[in-house]
Design an enzyme around this catalytic site. Structure first.
Site, PDB file in Angstrom:
ATOM      1  N   CYS B  60       0.819  -1.212   0.000  1.00 34.61           N
ATOM      2  CA  CYS B  60       0.000   0.000   0.000  1.00 34.61           C
ATOM      3  C   CYS B  60       0.853   1.263   0.000  1.00 34.61           C
ATOM      4  CB  CYS B  60      -0.926  -0.009   1.216  1.00 34.61           C
ATOM      5  SG  CYS B  60      -0.036   0.080   2.784  1.00 34.61           S
ATOM      6  N   ALA B  63       3.135   1.873   2.936  1.00 30.36           N
ATOM      7  CA  ALA B  63       4.374   1.097   2.846  1.00 30.36           C
ATOM      8  C   ALA B  63       5.399   1.824   1.986  1.00 30.36           C
ATOM      9  CB  ALA B  63       4.096  -0.296   2.273  1.00 30.36           C
ATOM     10  N   ARG B  94      12.614  -3.805   6.644  1.00 32.00           N
ATOM     11  CA  ARG B  94      13.195  -3.522   5.323  1.00 32.00           C
ATOM     12  C   ARG B  94      14.726  -3.493   5.310  1.00 32.00           C
ATOM     13  NH1 ARG B  94      11.356  -2.168   0.579  1.00 32.00           N
ATOM     14  NH2 ARG B  94      12.873  -0.526   0.329  1.00 32.00           N
ATOM     15  N   HIS B 194       5.332   6.580  -2.559  1.00 37.04           N
ATOM     16  CA  HIS B 194       6.626   7.165  -2.926  1.00 37.04           C
ATOM     17  C   HIS B 194       6.423   8.634  -3.308  1.00 37.04           C
ATOM     18  CE1 HIS B 194       7.585   2.860  -4.503  1.00 37.04           C
ATOM     19  NE2 HIS B 194       7.869   2.948  -3.226  1.00 37.04           N
TER      20      HIS B 194
END
Lengths: 460, 546
Positions: B60, B63, B94, B194
């Site tokens: 999503c 994230a 991550r 992003h």
């Protein structure tokens, strides 16, 4: 120092949770649904939830974890997710062909007020559910409870939506598994077999999340409680719920729907909890305890006697889930160890009361907190004020263990950096013996590591 | 590169992949499955919604925003405003490595901060709790910055994280507090996050510190997240050649470096998908050109270093770059020469991310392996077809919801580092200045390109192609391995790495050699299964007859 900003001074917090000792409901629902044979868990929310839950479960089990999502976008979030769920049901039956779709909600779908009962009914009315197939659901908003209650809600959903009472009782009883590993579920079944009793265990993730390497990916592995077994659970003589938080809601639901009486027990971790479990089976099934079980018990007690010097007075901190850390605490007390700090992020008065009662009787000075802000940050601060010899918890505990240089035993969910939990149980006498071996190894390896050369022992 | 087996007819494969889907789904999926032609690049449908019920790799917006872009900066306190799960799952998963300069320097990466919203916060609003949480974080840690991330319910109940952040920022005076509306339902994948992260970092961080940075050749590294120590290796090489890294977006980075990043003279972009917005915005506002590079692969690293030296146009730097390449190459060559006979002719599939499925093809090329099929999880058409398709991309409802910042040249700080003519000349020399040619030009004719690969399609592809290795993420890892094919995780590197630069290339060669040639893949069948007598009766019988 990895957790270099954790200070000794404990301040009350009201808004901020730091390093939580819990996660959210839907992942528990997903895990529970994997314990039903031929079932595809479905996350009714945005894609991230499903992706995160699958990733976490995959890292914990190193196994495929299949689940689908309603893939909410902004439109669905504004106009409701019904169209997405109906489309998902169509796609899933066409492409992945499960026997059951187990839908759980998320904070997103709950906030906009999607009603899973109504939507799944509509799917059924519209003929979207093929003959002999099922769509079940559980409400698991992430802003309520924790991953543990999410598991409980899905297990209760499974019970209410499958159990049938035909009016003719069957010579069997239900064991409702609280949140435990596939290895634990396998051990529960083994103990029942040794006791010579017929049980329906649900959910059952053994042979699902510990599947063998065969060169073929089996989308619906051979394990999991079958629909036939689940249906018959309504005709069982009695239910034993293992865990008051994660299993009892399903037992209550079964009693309500099919009038199956129930008894709630702790997950049989450690000597005393396993004793109660065996006694309960013996009582409800009217069987005597076979020698094999007594010998298993004897072996555990034997090690407890022989190695007591390494255990007594050892100070322990632990964090984890209510139904697991309650019997663990009792076991530690049976081992003459000293639980010093305990936290669990899962909220609820029931657990609070149970743990308090145990501690009041046997270790009143223990620091204990559960629910909001009962997090690893607090636990770590406590540890800085009153140091311990051993830490129990999920993988995130390794940061505290490294900083404070204390032995660490991985226990609970998730374990992201070691294997074993899916294969070797913590329940029953033999599981407890393994747990005891781990405790002894941790303590004795430390003694060896820290011993002065002239004090280094060959025989211990 | 010649494959060691016959590559299946891609048009038949395509038909097989969509056969089982309901008609509407099949029609939609067909547009995302294309047969490559590097000469005439076909159109790939990308960055569109995943059909509900399809088992997708995608995550999503949250994230992408918190997990990918903001997560790696060590001295920000990132508070996730929402129920507990979102913060929990993005906690250390991550592998963003970071190395504070001293033991006293701030590092909040091992921490997880959440407002842990409860039902009452959903019903009555969560802003009050958020402000208490920000205050508590400030009192406990006194960080330079606190960032707030909205999760799904936050947008729906109308909590204004931006107003709350502004209020707290003003109250503190010495702590920059800012928010991100990165609710998970925005956009169609991580990609939306992003973009939201780029906007927020640009608005609230970049340009806050105008202290001129030191160094002759100053650049920022964009879209490098220091997974497995990738940024450490790039930093090592930069230092060796005499390039000054002003800021990294955002592997091994600090708030201070990002705030000062507009003083650099070049932005090099690794992960085009997650950070290209930043490159464009910094060019418009400050006059810093950006250039696509790739430090994945030894040859790609050498090429990228040469491009950087060409950009700065300095003979001394060019000589230094050549010297470093000459120094590093023999070590790499020695390893690849030893390994190549064992990997040459093998095949790979890459379905991952928004850049990695492209970059890692360079490493497989170096190993003599062919990429028979590849695709991204959350990329856009330009990542496949090259940025020249940008004007042709239709903006749909999901993309429209993501804010496009209107950027203008800064009246004081705008300073074009190169003239238009200079940039044109550099482009002619093959430098990807403000440009990216995408993945498909590099892939062979008739290779398969699939966007947002579904679980079903991945199993089909493996059955048909039987690749020697499959590259994807954790959710795919054990599915593929159960099929007897090794899977290399290209998000987490299976907890190995680094894979960038010269040392990274060596690591990757060794890992792939180990994986594809591991004897375990031949041990899957039990002897009695291989003998074809599942019950072992044959064995018993031979003893009986003796």
């Amino acid at each position: 120092m990895l957790l270099r900003h954790t200070s000794k001074e404990v301040k009350e917090r009201e808004g901020l949770t730091i390093n939580p000792a819990k996660t959210c409901q839907p992942i528990g629902a997903m895990y529970a649904a994997l314990g039903i044979h031929g079932c595809l868990p479905h996350s009714h929310g945005s894609q991230g939830c499903c992706s995160y839950h699958r990733s976490t479960l995959t890292r914990h089990y190193k196994e495929p974890v299949m689940a689908a999502t309603s893939s909410f976008t902004e439109g669905a979030s504004v106009f409701g997710g019904q169209a997405n769920l109906l489309a998902a049901i169509d796609t899933i039956f066409a492409v992945y062909d499960p026997d059951i779709i187990a839908v759980h909600s998320t904070c997103l779908s709950e906030t906009i007020g999607d009603d899973l009962q109504q939507i799944t009914k509509k799917a059924s009315d519209d003929g979207k559910i093929p003959e002999g197939k099922y769509v079940i659901f559980a409400s698991t908003p992430s802003f309520v409870g924790s991953h543990v209650t999410g598991y409980a809600n899905m297990v209760a959903g499974i019970a209410t939506q499958f159990a049938e009472s035909t009016g003719v009782k069957k010579n069997q009883f239900n064991i409702i598994a609280g949140w435990m590993e596939p290895s634990d579920m396998r051990e529960i079944k083994r103990m029942a077999t040794v006791m010579g009793v017929n049980i329906v265990l649900f959910p059952d993730t053994s042979d699902v999340l510990d599947a063998p390497q065969t060169g073929k990916h089996v989308f619906y592995p051979k394990g999991g409680t079958t629909v036939t077994e689940l249906k018959s659970s309504g005709d069982s003589l009695v239910s034993l719920a293992l865990g008051s938080i994660s299993a009892e809601p399903a037992a209550i639901a079964l009693e309500k729907k099919c009038k199956v009486p129930f008894e709630t027990l702790d997950i049989p971790i450690g000597l005393s909890a396993t004793d109660r479990f065996i006694m309960a089976i013996s009582k409800v099934a009217g069987v005597t305890v076979p020698d094999e079980i007594t010998a298993d018990r004897g072996r555990l007690v034997d090690v407890m006697c022989d190695m007591e010097q390494y255990l007594h007075g050892k100070r322990v901190a632990l964090f984890g889930d209510p139904d697991q850390i309650l019997p663990l605490t009792e076991f530690l007390l049976d081992l003459n160890m000293k639980p010093v700090h305990i936290v669990s992020g899962t909220p609820g008065q029931r657990f609070e009361k149970q743990m308090r009662q145990l501690l009041d009787e046997r270790s009143p000075e223990t620091n204990f907190k559960s629910g909001l802000q009962a997090d690893m940050f607090l636990l770590h601060q406590w540890m800085k004020n009153e140091p311990v010899d051993l830490l129990f918890g999920n993988t995130y505990g390794k940061y505290m263990a490294r900083d404070e240089d204390i032995p660490f035993i991985r226990f609970g969910f998730p374990i992201l950096d070691r294997i074993g939990h899916s294969y070797f149980p913590n329940v029953g006498y033999s599981g407890s013996l393994r747990l005891l071996e781990k405790i002894l190894n941790a303590v004795m390896d430390r003694q060896d590591r820290d011993a002065l050369e002239e004090k280094f022992e060959l025989v211990m | 590169m010649e494959a060691n087996r016959i590559i299946p007819d891609p048009s038949q494969v395509r038909e097989e992949l969509i056969q089982k889907y309901p008609a509407k789904v099949a029609k939609k999926r067909a547009k995302s499955i294309v047969i490559n032609d590097p000469e005439i690049i076909p159109e790939v449908q990308a960055n569109v919604r995943t059909v509900p019920g399809i088992i997708t790799q995608r995550g999503c917006s949250y994230a992408g925003c918190k997990g990918v872009v903001l997560g790696p900066t060590r001295d920000i306190v990132n508070i996730v405003h929402g129920p507990i799960g979102c913060s929990f799952y993005a906690w250390l998963t991550r592998r963003n490595q970071t190395k504070p300069e001293t033991l006293m320097d701030a590092n909040y990466i091992p921490y997880c901060f959440s407002t842990d919203m409860q039902e009452e916060n959903i019903v009555f609003g969560g802003e009050k709790k958020l402000k208490i949480a920000i205050q508590e974080a400030y009192d406990l840690f006194h960080p330079k910055s606190i960032a707030i991330f909205s999760t799904c319910p936050v947008g729906l109940i109308g909590d204004d994280v931006h107003a709350a952040s502004r209020e707290m920022k003003e109250k503190f005076g010495d702590c920059n507090v800012f928010g991100f509306s990165c609710e998970g339902y925005r956009g169609v994948s991580q990609s939306a996050g992003h973009h939201i992260a780029n906007n927020g970092v640009f608005k609230h961080m970049v340009g806050r510190d105008n202290t001129p940075s030191e160094g002759k050749f100053k650049l920022n590294l964009l879209g490098e997240y220091n997974i497995g120590g990738d940024a450490f290796e790039i930093e090592r090489i930069f230092e060796k050649v005499g390039i000054t890294l002003v800021a990294s977006f955002s592997g091994n980075s600090t708030v201070g470096a990002i705030e000062n990043s507009h003083t650099a003279d070049l932005n090099v972009i690794l992960c085009h998908r997650s950070i290209n917005y930043m490159g464009d915005m910094m060019e418009t506002k400050y006059g810093i050109p950006w250039m696509k590079v790739n430090f994945v692969g030894a040859e790609s690293t050498a090429k990228s270093l040469r491009k950087i030296a060409e950009y700065f146009g300095d003979e001394e730097l060019k000589a230094r770059v050549e010297a470093v390449i000459a120094e590093e190459t023999p070590k790499v060559k020695a390893v690849i020469e030893e390994i190549l006979p064992r990997t040459k002719g093998k095949t790979a599939m890459l379905f991952v991310g928004g850049s990695r499925a492209h970059h890692y093809q360079d490493l497989f090329n170096e190993l003599g392996m062919t990429t028979v099929a590849a695709g991204y999880e959350f990329a856009h058409r330009d990542d496949y077809e090259g940025r020249e398709v940008l004007p042709k991309i239709k903006v749909d409802a999901d993309s429209k919801n993501i804010e496009e910042l209107k950027i203008v040249a800064d009246p004081e700080l705008y300073n074009p580092r190169k003239t238009d003519a200079e940039l044109e000349a550099l482009k002619e020399k093959g430098l990807e200045i403000n440009g990216y040619e995408g993945m498909m030009k590099q892939m062979t004719k008739k290779s398969l390109v699939v966007d947002d690969l579904s679980h079903y399609e991945s199993e089909k592809l493996i059955e048909i192609y039987k690749p020697d290795i499959f590259c994807a993420g954790i959710k795919e890892k054990y599915v593929v391995q159960k099929m007897g094919i090794p899977l290399k995780q290209l998000h987490s590197y299976d907890y190995g790495g680094p894979y960038t630069g010269f040392e990274g290339a060596v690591n990757f060669y060794k890992d792939i050699d180990r994986m594809v040639n591991n004897p375990v893949w031949k041990l899957i069948k039990a002897p009695w299964e291989k003998a074809g007598n599942g019950n072992g009766a044959g064995l018993a019988a031979s003893y009986v007859t003796q």
